[in-house]
Design a protein around this motif. Structure first.
Motif, PDB file in Angstrom:
ATOM      1  N   SER A  95       0.909  -1.137   0.005  1.00 30.06           N
ATOM      2  CA  SER A  95       0.037  -0.007  -0.139  1.00 30.06           C
ATOM      3  C   SER A  95       0.808   1.321   0.050  1.00 30.06           C
ATOM      4  CB  SER A  95      -0.781  -0.191   1.152  1.00 30.06           C
ATOM      5  OG  SER A  95      -1.658  -1.129   1.329  1.00 30.06           O
ATOM      6  N   PHE A  96       1.941   0.968   0.641  1.00 27.72           N
ATOM      7  CA  PHE A  96       2.789   2.441   1.027  1.00 27.72           C
ATOM      8  C   PHE A  96       3.372   2.565  -0.510  1.00 27.72           C
ATOM      9  CE2 PHE A  96       7.227   3.922   1.192  1.00 27.72           C
ATOM     10  CZ  PHE A  96       7.160   5.054   1.918  1.00 27.72           C
ATOM     11  N   LEU A  97       4.004   1.857  -1.308  1.00 24.10           N
ATOM     12  CA  LEU A  97       4.521   1.922  -2.550  1.00 24.10           C
ATOM     13  C   LEU A  97       3.619   2.346  -3.631  1.00 24.10           C
ATOM     14  CD1 LEU A  97       6.903  -1.244  -2.605  1.00 24.10           C
ATOM     15  CD2 LEU A  97       7.606   1.081  -2.154  1.00 24.10           C
ATOM     16  N   ALA A  98       2.151   1.796  -3.641  1.00 26.60           N
ATOM     17  CA  ALA A  98       1.320   2.361  -4.516  1.00 26.60           C
ATOM     18  C   ALA A  98       0.822   3.783  -4.151  1.00 26.60           C
ATOM     19  CB  ALA A  98      -0.020   1.359  -4.397  1.00 26.60           C
ATOM     20  N   LEU A  99       0.822   4.097  -2.998  1.00 30.64           N
ATOM     21  CA  LEU A  99       0.295   5.642  -2.782  1.00 30.64           C
ATOM     22  C   LEU A  99       1.378   6.360  -2.929  1.00 30.64           C
ATOM     23  CD1 LEU A  99      -1.857   4.640   0.441  1.00 30.64           C
ATOM     24  CD2 LEU A  99      -2.700   5.291  -1.708  1.00 30.64           C
ATOM     25  N   PHE A 100       2.682   5.803  -2.699  1.00 29.68           N
ATOM     26  CA  PHE A 100       3.778   6.930  -3.068  1.00 29.68           C
ATOM     27  C   PHE A 100       3.880   7.321  -4.140  1.00 29.68           C
ATOM     28  CE2 PHE A 100       8.371   7.452  -4.218  1.00 29.68           C
ATOM     29  CZ  PHE A 100       8.865   8.227  -3.152  1.00 29.68           C
ATOM     30  N   ALA A 101       3.542   6.487  -5.134  1.00 33.84           N
ATOM     31  CA  ALA A 101       3.499   6.756  -6.363  1.00 33.84           C
ATOM     32  C   ALA A 101       2.400   7.703  -6.802  1.00 33.84           C
ATOM     33  CB  ALA A 101       3.483   5.525  -7.230  1.00 33.84           C
ATOM     34  N   LEU A 102       1.391   7.705  -6.043  1.00 36.58           N
ATOM     35  CA  LEU A 102       0.299   8.741  -6.390  1.00 36.58           C
ATOM     36  C   LEU A 102       0.695  10.103  -5.801  1.00 36.58           C
ATOM     37  CD1 LEU A 102      -2.775   9.090  -7.013  1.00 36.58           C
ATOM     38  CD2 LEU A 102      -3.210   8.437  -4.810  1.00 36.58           C
ATOM     39  N   ALA A 103       1.448  10.152  -4.714  1.00 34.19           N
ATOM     40  CA  ALA A 103       1.754  11.294  -3.922  1.00 34.19           C
ATOM     41  C   ALA A 103       2.776  12.160  -4.353  1.00 34.19           C
ATOM     42  CB  ALA A 103       2.106  11.109  -2.348  1.00 34.19           C
ATOM     43  N   VAL A 104       3.839  11.667  -5.049  1.00 31.32           N
ATOM     44  CA  VAL A 104       4.964  12.325  -5.516  1.00 31.32           C
ATOM     45  C   VAL A 104       4.672  13.440  -6.602  1.00 31.32           C
ATOM     46  CG1 VAL A 104       7.209  12.208  -6.493  1.00 31.32           C
ATOM     47  CG2 VAL A 104       6.775  10.431  -4.638  1.00 31.32           C
ATOM     48  N   PRO A 105       3.859  13.287  -7.579  1.00 32.17           N
ATOM     49  CA  PRO A 105       3.610  14.286  -8.477  1.00 32.17           C
ATOM     50  C   PRO A 105       2.968  15.465  -8.324  1.00 32.17           C
ATOM     51  CG  PRO A 105       3.007  11.746  -9.442  1.00 32.17           C
ATOM     52  CD  PRO A 105       3.103  11.840  -8.034  1.00 32.17           C
ATOM     53  N   ALA A 164      -6.281   5.445   0.149  1.00 31.20           N
ATOM     54  CA  ALA A 164      -5.758   4.467   1.095  1.00 31.20           C
ATOM     55  C   ALA A 164      -6.737   3.469   1.701  1.00 31.20           C
ATOM     56  CB  ALA A 164      -5.264   5.170   2.647  1.00 31.20           C
ATOM     57  N   THR A 165      -7.946   3.698   1.232  1.00 30.44           N
ATOM     58  CA  THR A 165      -8.964   2.971   1.583  1.00 30.44           C
ATOM     59  C   THR A 165      -8.810   1.597   0.732  1.00 30.44           C
ATOM     60  OG1 THR A 165     -10.385   3.863   0.071  1.00 30.44           O
ATOM     61  CG2 THR A 165     -10.911   4.520   2.155  1.00 30.44           C
ATOM     62  N   LEU A 166      -7.994   1.667  -0.471  1.00 32.54           N
ATOM     63  CA  LEU A 166      -7.576   0.560  -1.071  1.00 32.54           C
ATOM     64  C   LEU A 166      -6.968  -0.384  -0.587  1.00 32.54           C
ATOM     65  CD1 LEU A 166      -7.399   2.132  -4.689  1.00 32.54           C
ATOM     66  CD2 LEU A 166      -9.280   1.139  -3.733  1.00 32.54           C
ATOM     67  N   ALA A 167      -6.158  -0.078   0.553  1.00 31.24           N
ATOM     68  CA  ALA A 167      -5.113  -0.871   1.361  1.00 31.24           C
ATOM     69  C   ALA A 167      -5.685  -2.078   1.977  1.00 31.24           C
ATOM     70  CB  ALA A 167      -4.382  -0.022   2.291  1.00 31.24           C
ATOM     71  N   ALA A 168      -7.130  -1.803   2.202  1.00 32.74           N
ATOM     72  CA  ALA A 168      -7.967  -3.046   2.612  1.00 32.74           C
ATOM     73  C   ALA A 168      -8.092  -4.334   1.801  1.00 32.74           C
ATOM     74  CB  ALA A 168      -9.449  -2.573   3.065  1.00 32.74           C
TER      75      ALA A 168
END
Length: 254
Positions: A95-105, A164-168
């Motif tokens: 979840s961290f890695l997937a959301l990291f890609a979303l947050a950087v841009p 982050a709800t997708l982390a579930a």
């Protein structure tokens, strides 16, 4: 009204305990904070350096924004099926890695635009006063760019806390767990309650960071915004164009 009373009752009955709304809200906040902190470290660092030097910014910013086209759920699924990633931390790492890609841009884009579009006359005046390049960056460019940098952080944080709800989906216990469980059992009350709490958390995140953005805005820019509002002009857009000449493509909440 009866449905909303059921939702309120469900939230109150499931607020505490190891699997309650409180614990899962904290888990979602922890995941969001970790992601945004890491993205800020990378995005602000790269964006500020590129904005100050004026080299490679176009490629870096556009590459980062192109990554936003990757669906978060698809990336999360691809990461989760990798044993070295998916089996660590009950889904936290994937979840961290997937959301990291979303947050950087948005963070990188705003940091670059904020620094790069500081008025050239301001830079020239700073150099004429004998400031070195690092001093110009630290004392002139960064303070003027800080409102846009905070806008990027605000955008990223709201996007991450909502997504982050997708982390579930990969077994991380956050508010998304209520949504997925409700969908699986066709329990509309549970699904709505989970979605409602996510919306509340996203709204609180936006309000807190909006206050932080205002707090770091230099007094001169803040006064310029107040004067623009008095004249009935859009304060933020007017101030940004006049002071920083930032293009409309800069990411950030309106």
């Amino acid at each position: 009204m009866h449905f909303l009373s059921q939702v309120a009752h469900f939230i109150s009955q499931n607020w505490g305990g190891p699997d309650g709304f409180w614990v899962r809200s904290v888990n979602q906040i922890e995941l969001t904070a970790a992601v945004v902190a890491a993205a800020a470290l990378v995005g602000i660092g790269v964006g500020v350096v590129l904005g100050h030097t004026g080299r490679g910014g176009f490629v870096a910013v556009n590459s980062a924004n192109a990554a936003r086209a990757i669906p978060s759920l698809a990336l999360l699924t691809l990461l989760a099926i990798q044993p070295a990633i998916g089996l660590k931390g009950n889904g936290f790492l994937a979840s961290f890695l997937a959301l990291f890609a979303l947050a950087v841009p948005p963070i990188l884009t705003n940091a670059y635009v904020g620094v790069r579009n500081v008025d050239a006359d301001v830079r020239s005046a700073a150099h004429a006063m004998g400031m070195t390049a690092p001093q110009v960056l630290g004392r002139v460019e960064l303070p003027l760019a800080l409102p846009l940098v905070m806008a990027g952080l605000r955008t990223a944080a709201v996007e991450v806390v909502a997504t982050a709800t997708l982390a579930a989906y990969v077994s991380y216990a956050d508010l998304g767990s209520f949504i997925f469980a409700g969908l699986n059992t066709q329990n509309h009350v549970q699904t709505f309650a989970g979605g409602f709490m996510v919306a509340v958390l996203a709204l609180l995140t936006d309000l807190v960071l909006a206050a932080a953005q205002r707090a770091v805005t230099p007094v001169g820019l803040r006064r310029g915004g107040q004067a623009a509002r008095t004249r009935g002009v859009g304060a933020d857009a007017t101030t940004t164009r006049r002071r920083l000449r930032a293009p409309a493509s800069a990411a950030g909440p309106g």
